[in-house]
Write a protein that holds these residues in place. Structure first.
Motif, PDB file in Angstrom:
ATOM      1  N   ASP A 162      -3.990  -4.006   6.438  1.00  0.00           N
ATOM      2  CA  ASP A 162      -3.211  -3.226   5.484  1.00  0.00           C
ATOM      3  C   ASP A 162      -4.035  -2.123   4.826  1.00  0.00           C
ATOM      4  O   ASP A 162      -3.795  -0.930   5.008  1.00  0.00           O
ATOM      5  CB  ASP A 162      -2.610  -4.164   4.428  1.00  0.00           C
ATOM      6  CG  ASP A 162      -1.440  -3.520   3.699  1.00  0.00           C
ATOM      7  OD1 ASP A 162      -1.299  -2.288   3.765  1.00  0.00           O
ATOM      8  OD2 ASP A 162      -0.668  -4.256   3.050  1.00  0.00           O
ATOM      9  N   SER A 209      -2.745  -9.527   7.722  1.00  0.00           N
ATOM     10  CA  SER A 209      -2.377  -8.480   6.769  1.00  0.00           C
ATOM     11  C   SER A 209      -3.589  -7.994   5.980  1.00  0.00           C
ATOM     12  O   SER A 209      -3.747  -6.795   5.737  1.00  0.00           O
ATOM     13  CB  SER A 209      -1.290  -8.986   5.818  1.00  0.00           C
ATOM     14  OG  SER A 209      -0.087  -9.237   6.511  1.00  0.00           O
ATOM     15  N   ARG A 253      -5.487  -3.758  -2.491  1.00  0.00           N
ATOM     16  CA  ARG A 253      -4.568  -4.606  -1.723  1.00  0.00           C
ATOM     17  C   ARG A 253      -4.641  -6.061  -2.207  1.00  0.00           C
ATOM     18  O   ARG A 253      -3.643  -6.777  -2.186  1.00  0.00           O
ATOM     19  CB  ARG A 253      -4.887  -4.536  -0.225  1.00  0.00           C
ATOM     20  CG  ARG A 253      -4.806  -3.148   0.382  1.00  0.00           C
ATOM     21  CD  ARG A 253      -3.566  -2.400  -0.020  1.00  0.00           C
ATOM     22  NE  ARG A 253      -2.353  -3.067   0.419  1.00  0.00           N
ATOM     23  CZ  ARG A 253      -1.148  -2.818  -0.073  1.00  0.00           C
ATOM     24  NH1 ARG A 253      -1.002  -1.937  -1.045  1.00  0.00           N
ATOM     25  NH2 ARG A 253      -0.099  -3.456   0.395  1.00  0.00           N
ATOM     26  N   THR A 283       5.216  -5.938  14.829  1.00  0.00           N
ATOM     27  CA  THR A 283       5.040  -6.560  13.512  1.00  0.00           C
ATOM     28  C   THR A 283       6.395  -6.855  12.882  1.00  0.00           C
ATOM     29  O   THR A 283       7.065  -5.955  12.377  1.00  0.00           O
ATOM     30  CB  THR A 283       4.223  -5.639  12.583  1.00  0.00           C
ATOM     31  OG1 THR A 283       2.986  -5.313  13.217  1.00  0.00           O
ATOM     32  CG2 THR A 283       3.945  -6.334  11.259  1.00  0.00           C
ATOM     33  N   THR A 333      -1.554  -8.015  -3.623  1.00  0.00           N
ATOM     34  CA  THR A 333      -1.148  -9.275  -3.015  1.00  0.00           C
ATOM     35  C   THR A 333      -1.292 -10.452  -3.964  1.00  0.00           C
ATOM     36  O   THR A 333      -0.603 -11.461  -3.810  1.00  0.00           O
ATOM     37  CB  THR A 333      -1.951  -9.513  -1.725  1.00  0.00           C
ATOM     38  OG1 THR A 333      -1.908  -8.335  -0.929  1.00  0.00           O
ATOM     39  CG2 THR A 333      -1.355 -10.659  -0.925  1.00  0.00           C
ATOM     40  N   PHE A 373      -3.921 -13.670   2.020  1.00  0.00           N
ATOM     41  CA  PHE A 373      -4.099 -12.217   1.942  1.00  0.00           C
ATOM     42  C   PHE A 373      -5.031 -11.857   0.783  1.00  0.00           C
ATOM     43  O   PHE A 373      -6.028 -11.138   0.952  1.00  0.00           O
ATOM     44  CB  PHE A 373      -2.712 -11.582   1.771  1.00  0.00           C
ATOM     45  CG  PHE A 373      -2.655 -10.082   1.949  1.00  0.00           C
ATOM     46  CD1 PHE A 373      -3.749  -9.272   1.741  1.00  0.00           C
ATOM     47  CD2 PHE A 373      -1.463  -9.491   2.310  1.00  0.00           C
ATOM     48  CE1 PHE A 373      -3.675  -7.892   1.896  1.00  0.00           C
ATOM     49  CE2 PHE A 373      -1.364  -8.118   2.475  1.00  0.00           C
ATOM     50  CZ  PHE A 373      -2.480  -7.308   2.258  1.00  0.00           C
TER      51      PHE A 373
END
Length: 395
Positions: free
Chosen positions: A319, A315, A144, A231, A148, A261
């Motif tokens: 996530d 997030s 992630r 969200t 990101t 993030f």
């Protein structure tokens, strides 16, 4: 499982899958960071349409994630459907250069999300199969973070490149297409778990029996669905930046959100490996509440920046950790199918949030949409802790 050789602290498959996502999101978020402005300013769409397009596209994608997850489990392959999905999404960015109205944008966003629907569940299952259980949090967190990081560089590139391109969004979309080709090329280095070529095709059920046989899993999916109703699509929230500052602040705020993030995804993943993912996810939900409430009140760019940072923390804490929780909650024979069910639930809750939040934003004001999101996020946080705890007890 992948071999023990590591790059930047993670196994090779995780690193190269992260590289795939980096290039894809570098490309995709260059487009996404300006999409709300492109729709509302260039094509004249109301804010409501932004919420509908993003929510509907995500919902369609999520249904396909269920199918692709089931198909991946059935054929015993992860890499092929993932490559096909990335290819579809990259191609959609090329066609964006020729759109003339927001109806065409809607069609191409759906096409892009079809690609996402094909790739995400098999890819997430491939991540889980590439590492031991005790490295799941770190691995999902790294993936992630790379995803990101691309999403961070993409908006920043758009911010500086748009003036060079004379504000021509279509030229920006063309640049994004060529960057996306690197994502597909990076798959050369990804290795799939070897399977017996003579083994018969698996009988994998695609029905609600999956839930009846996996009570912990249904608790996870239900609780995340409820939270997801609060969200708001990030494309809608970014309109707050245009409301306070200028159009140029929109990709800049997307950069701030994405940077927060990427810097915290791996630390949150490691924390989840140590203390459990439930507490990390719950903390993420509370970050969302703080961000939405703060954005509803702010009228200054400094506070705007701060609350987009908090939104990035939300997030990062949810996530990858939601995927990790789902992977731990279902058997290996249904690993990709389970990810598909989870993503379908997230997509439909995103559609609901986009519709309701978009209507409130358009008919009343931005604060109404943000307060709706904060209230649902708070309720979702409480229910997540209760329902997921019951699921753990029943497992």
């Amino acid at each position: 499982m992948d071999d023990d050789h590591k790059i930047l602290g993670v196994r090779k498959n995780i690193f190269f899958l992260g590289l795939v996502s980096f290039f894809n999101d570098f490309s995709g978020e260059m487009v996404q960071s300006v999409m709300s402005v492109f729709l509302t300013v260039t094509l004249g769409a109301p804010a409501f349409v932004v919420g509908v397009i993003e929510g509907a596209a995500d919902a369609i994608s999520s249904v396909l994630k269920l199918f692709s997850g089931w198909f991946s489990d059935k054929i015993g392959k992860r890499k092929t459907p993932a490559i096909a999905g990335y290819g579809i999404s990259v191609l959609a960015r090329l066609f964006l250069t020729a759109v003339m109205n927001f109806g065409q944008v809607f069609a191409l966003r759906v096409f892009d999300r079809i690609g996402k629907g094909f790739r995400d569940s098999p890819r997430d299952a491939l991540i889980a199969e590439s590492v031991p259980r005790e490295e799941l949090g770190r691995s999902y967190g790294f993936h992630r973070a790379m995803d990101t990081l691309g999403a961070t560089v993409g908006p920043l590139t758009a911010f500086f490149l748009l003036p060079v391109l004379g504000g021509d969004y279509r030229k920006l979309f063309l640049v994004a297409f060529f960057l996306g080709l690197f994502a597909i090329g990076s798959f050369v280095f990804v290795k799939e778990k070897k399977k017996d070529p003579a083994a018969p095709m698996k009988k994998v059920p695609l029905n609600w029996g999956v839930f009846r046989a996996n009570k912990k899993f249904i608790s996870v999916v239900l609780s995340i669905f409820i939270f997801g109703l609060g969200t708001l699509p990030i494309a809608l929230v970014l309109l707050k930046a245009k409301e306070i500052g200028s159009i140029g602040d929109v990709p800049l705020m997307y950069f701030v959100y994405s940077l927060a993030f990427v810097l915290t995804s791996v630390p949150f993943g490691r924390l989840a490996d140590k203390i459990g993912e439930r507490l990390v996810i719950a903390a993420g939900f509370m970050f969302a509440v703080i961000a939405y409430v703060g954005l509803s009140f702010t009228s200054h760019v400094v506070w705007l920046t701060l609350f987009f940072i908090v939104l990035g923390l939300y997030s990062a804490a949810t996530d990858g950790m939601e995927r990790m929780l789902a992977a731990k909650s279902i058997g290996p024979e249904l690993l990709a199918t389970g990810q598909g069910f989870l993503n379908m639930a997230i997509g439909f809750s995103s559609l609901g949030a986009g519709l309701i939040g978009g209507v409130l934003w358009t008919t009343i004001n931005s604060a109404a949409g943000l307060w709706y999101a904060a209230a649902l996020s708070l309720i979702g946080c409480v229910l997540f802790l209760i329902v997921s705890a019951k699921g753990s007890a029943q497992a």
